[in-house]
Design a protein around this motif. Sequence first.
Motif: not given
Length: 170
Positions: A68-80
């Motif tokens: 999930l985007g919320s699992d990352c420091e930055r969600a899409k559109p960032f590549p994280d």
Amino acid sequence: MKFMEDKEAMFRRLASENLPPIKGLHRLTKWIEDRGLKRAAVTNAPKQNAELMISKLGLQDFFDVVILGSDCERAKPFPDPYLKALEVLNVSKDHTFICEDSKSGIKAGVAAGMPVVGLTTRNPETVLIEANPTLLVKDYEDPKLWEALEELDKRRGSGITKQFRRFNLI
């Protein structure tokens, strides 16, 4: 906050009533499974929405991981989120491709250095092309997609990314 919660609850109610798969989805999932490829669902959707959509489409046993985007420091559109998927699956971006139906998702995949198949199922081609997908298709039955996948089968072992680059639109 209440408005957003209500909006997401309404989405889940509507999606549970009517969420048809994109034409050719099950053909593509079979192609992927037949080759033993690892797979991740990468989404900016809230967890409940992602779980509902995956379940409704019968894909709960298909994905090895859901990021999930919320699992990352930055969600899409960032590549994280895509980079996290690579890490969790322990795979190289050289042997990966992404299917995306949003401009932010295509941008994320491109920024992560992977070939991206853009789907014009939710957004017009003119919007998606700005994000520079490797290939742009109408749905998973599109002959352009299957031409690319057949080429991958012929050249197995030489890297998916390298082969998909041959089909770049831009």
